[in-house]
Write an enzyme that holds these catalytic residues in place. Structure first.
Site, PDB file in Angstrom:
ATOM      1  N   ALA A  63      -1.836   0.129  -3.674  1.00 32.30           N
ATOM      2  CA  ALA A  63      -2.311  -0.713  -4.772  1.00 32.30           C
ATOM      3  C   ALA A  63      -3.268   0.122  -5.608  1.00 32.30           C
ATOM      4  CB  ALA A  63      -3.011  -1.944  -4.209  1.00 32.30           C
ATOM      5  N   GLY A 108      -0.285  -0.266  -0.011  1.00 35.40           N
ATOM      6  CA  GLY A 108       0.741  -1.137  -0.580  1.00 35.40           C
ATOM      7  C   GLY A 108       2.112  -0.479  -0.663  1.00 35.40           C
ATOM      8  N   GLU A 111       3.537  -0.956   2.650  1.00 36.13           N
ATOM      9  CA  GLU A 111       3.760  -2.403   2.791  1.00 36.13           C
ATOM     10  C   GLU A 111       5.004  -2.860   2.028  1.00 36.13           C
ATOM     11  OE1 GLU A 111      -0.404  -3.042   1.706  1.00 36.13           O
ATOM     12  OE2 GLU A 111      -0.608  -4.315   3.475  1.00 36.13           O
ATOM     13  N   GLU A 131      -6.487   1.585   4.113  1.00 38.12           N
ATOM     14  CA  GLU A 131      -7.410   0.590   3.550  1.00 38.12           C
ATOM     15  C   GLU A 131      -8.794   0.584   4.177  1.00 38.12           C
ATOM     16  OE1 GLU A 131      -4.200   0.051   4.138  1.00 38.12           O
ATOM     17  OE2 GLU A 131      -3.327  -1.124   2.516  1.00 38.12           O
TER      18      GLU A 131
HETATM   19  C1  HXC Z   1      -5.012   4.326  -8.349  1.00 35.62           C
HETATM   20  C2  HXC Z   1      -4.172   6.376  -7.809  1.00 35.62           C
HETATM   21  C3  HXC Z   1      -3.827   5.913  -6.511  1.00 35.62           C
HETATM   22  C4  HXC Z   1      -4.120   4.564  -6.188  1.00 35.62           C
HETATM   23  C5  HXC Z   1      -3.273   7.988  -6.668  1.00 35.62           C
HETATM   24  N1  HXC Z   1      -3.792   7.660  -7.850  1.00 35.62           N
HETATM   25  N2  HXC Z   1      -3.281   6.949  -5.839  1.00 35.62           N
HETATM   26  N3  HXC Z   1      -4.752   5.593  -8.714  1.00 35.62           N
HETATM   27  N4  HXC Z   1      -4.726   3.842  -7.149  1.00 35.62           N
HETATM   28  N5  HXC Z   1      -3.799   4.028  -5.021  1.00 35.62           N
HETATM   29  C6  HXC Z   1      -3.993   8.522  -9.024  1.00 35.62           C
HETATM   30  C7  HXC Z   1      -5.179   9.449  -8.867  1.00 35.62           C
HETATM   31  O1  HXC Z   1      -6.373   8.776  -9.180  1.00 35.62           O
HETATM   32  C8  HXC Z   1      -4.846  10.536  -9.866  1.00 35.62           C
HETATM   33  O2  HXC Z   1      -5.140  10.073 -11.155  1.00 35.62           O
HETATM   34  C9  HXC Z   1      -3.331  10.628  -9.740  1.00 35.62           C
HETATM   35  O3  HXC Z   1      -2.888   9.402  -9.159  1.00 35.62           O
HETATM   36  C10 HXC Z   1      -2.885  11.763  -8.829  1.00 35.62           C
HETATM   37  O4  HXC Z   1      -3.541  11.601  -7.594  1.00 35.62           O
HETATM   38  P1  HXC Z   1      -4.361  12.766  -6.877  1.00 35.62           P
HETATM   39  O5  HXC Z   1      -5.313  12.115  -5.942  1.00 35.62           O
HETATM   40  O6  HXC Z   1      -4.926  13.705  -7.888  1.00 35.62           O
HETATM   41  O7  HXC Z   1      -3.199  13.510  -6.090  1.00 35.62           O
HETATM   42  P2  HXC Z   1      -3.323  14.297  -4.709  1.00 35.62           P
HETATM   43  O8  HXC Z   1      -4.562  15.150  -4.682  1.00 35.62           O
HETATM   44  O9  HXC Z   1      -2.007  14.976  -4.550  1.00 35.62           O
HETATM   45  O10 HXC Z   1      -3.482  13.195  -3.575  1.00 35.62           O
HETATM   46  C11 HXC Z   1      -2.437  12.274  -3.350  1.00 35.62           C
HETATM   47  C12 HXC Z   1      -2.947  11.113  -2.452  1.00 35.62           C
HETATM   48  C13 HXC Z   1      -4.223  10.530  -3.106  1.00 35.62           C
HETATM   49  C14 HXC Z   1      -3.259  11.647  -1.050  1.00 35.62           C
HETATM   50  C15 HXC Z   1      -1.837  10.078  -2.364  1.00 35.62           C
HETATM   51  O11 HXC Z   1      -3.938  10.240  -4.478  1.00 35.62           O
HETATM   52  C16 HXC Z   1      -4.696   9.265  -2.454  1.00 35.62           C
HETATM   53  O12 HXC Z   1      -5.318   9.307  -1.378  1.00 35.62           O
HETATM   54  N6  HXC Z   1      -4.472   8.120  -3.113  1.00 35.62           N
HETATM   55  C17 HXC Z   1      -4.954   6.834  -2.643  1.00 35.62           C
HETATM   56  C18 HXC Z   1      -4.139   6.358  -1.494  1.00 35.62           C
HETATM   57  C19 HXC Z   1      -4.657   5.022  -0.947  1.00 35.62           C
HETATM   58  O13 HXC Z   1      -5.831   4.947  -0.495  1.00 35.62           O
HETATM   59  N7  HXC Z   1      -3.832   3.985  -1.001  1.00 35.62           N
HETATM   60  C20 HXC Z   1      -4.190   2.670  -0.540  1.00 35.62           C
HETATM   61  C21 HXC Z   1      -4.756   1.865  -1.671  1.00 35.62           C
HETATM   62  S1  HXC Z   1      -5.314   0.305  -1.133  1.00 35.62           S
HETATM   63  P3  HXC Z   1      -5.895  11.000 -12.235  1.00 35.62           P
HETATM   64  O14 HXC Z   1      -6.062  10.097 -13.408  1.00 35.62           O
HETATM   65  O15 HXC Z   1      -7.158  11.459 -11.602  1.00 35.62           O
HETATM   66  O16 HXC Z   1      -4.919  12.121 -12.482  1.00 35.62           O
HETATM   67  C22 HXC Z   1      -3.972  -0.635  -0.973  1.00 35.62           C
HETATM   68  C23 HXC Z   1      -4.273  -2.039  -0.568  1.00 35.62           C
HETATM   69  C24 HXC Z   1      -3.085  -2.961  -0.695  1.00 35.62           C
HETATM   70  O17 HXC Z   1      -2.875  -0.228  -1.152  1.00 35.62           O
HETATM   71  C25 HXC Z   1      -3.501  -4.381  -0.551  1.00 35.62           C
HETATM   72  C26 HXC Z   1      -4.258  -4.954  -1.695  1.00 35.62           C
HETATM   73  C27 HXC Z   1      -4.445  -6.448  -1.603  1.00 35.62           C
END
Ligand code: HXC
Length: 258
Positions: A63, A108, A111, A131
């Protein structure tokens, strides 16, 4: 639609979550477009669906964290409820859905893949529920579906409590995915499987999906009654006549209806 692309090849519909600059992260617009895409798919023209992510790197990286950063309790609950309803629609879609997981499937992303009937992964795929590292729980079904899908409470809890990402090979070993392919071969493999499904009697396939999905929630005796009922329904279809007649006439080609 801006972030969700739909394409058709024969009886196979491919839905691509296409927001590669954010690694296909799910915000409200993406979820709304996904709902619109799935609502528009009809068994009249589609016998198998592939769900995948745009770009080389990510299926769905979760998400959208920026979208959620300043949510109140009520907004968080409403966001989870809204997305869960759309994800459930994907899960209950009568047509089989194959997730072609072409990279990160985090939060997500994992999921939504678990709402699909079958998960195929590329060798660079990474799965996880990160999360708790963000101070939240999984909110799009992860606490409910992961243990059900892999059949191990211990492993599901390990992955969720420790926010431990796992690679494709481990995902295969624990049954989270059915197969792993080199990334360049993933979509061909997903299309082959989708076409193998599309070649079968579609009403029978849809009946199997219903029997399996509903039956898994029942005790075995109710499940078997459900199966007998659904099995009986198949004899109302022309496909049953055609399938059995083709076998007895030693014909390979079958003219299944939709
Ligand atoms: C918003 C995201 C994102 C996310 C990546 N991006 N994941 N933006 N939400 N979940 C964006 C980054 O901010 C970045 O934007 C661009 O995508 C590229 O990501 P990088 O981090 O620069 O890439 P990299 O270094 O290769 O790392 C990849 C990654 C990392 C390991 C996947 O992006 C990451 O850890 N993302 C978050 C993963 C996460 O925690 N997901 C769970 C979310 S919570 P810019 O603009 O800087 O280029 C969830 C809850 C669901 O899903 C339930 C809700 C009710």
């Amino acid at each position: 639609m801006e972030f969700v692309k739909v394409s058709q090849n024969g009886f196979v519909t491919t839905v691509t979550i296409d927001r590669p600059k954010a690694l296909n992260a799910l915000n409200e617009q993406v979820i709304k477009e996904l709902e619109e895409a799935f609502d528009a798919i009809s068994p009249e023209t589609t016998r198998a669906i592939i769900l995948t992510g745009g770009g080389e790197k990510s299926f769905v990286a979760g998400a959208d964290i920026g979208f959620m950063q300043n949510m109140t309790k009520a907004e968080g609950e409403a966001w989870g409820t809204f997305a869960n309803a759309v994800f459930r629609k994907i899960e209950l879609c009568p047509i089989p859905v194959i997730a072609a997981i072409n990279g990160y499937a985090l939060g997500g992303g994992n999921e939504i893949s678990m709402c699909c009937d079958i998960r195929l992964a590329s060798d660079n795929a990474v799965f996880g529920q990160p999360e708790v590292g963000l101070g939240i729980t999984p909110g799009f079904g992860g606490t409910q579906r992961l243990a059900r899908v892999i059949g191990s409470l211990s492993k599901a809890k390990e992955i969720i409590y420790a926010a431990r990402n796992i690679k494709a090979e481990e995902a295969l070993r624990i049954g989270l995915v059915s197969a792993v392919y080199p990334q360049a071969e993933l979509m061909a493999a997903a299309n082959k499987l989708a076409n193998d499904i599309a070649a079968q009697a579609p009403i029978a396939v849809r009946n199997c999906k219903r029997a399996i999905n509903e039956g898994i929630e029942m005790d075995i005796d109710r499940g078997l009654r459900l199966e007998a009922n659904i099995f009986g329904d198949c004899f109302l279809s022309e496909d049953q006549t055609e399938g059995m007649t083709a076998f007895l006439e030693k014909r390979k080609e079958k003219n299944f209806t939709n």
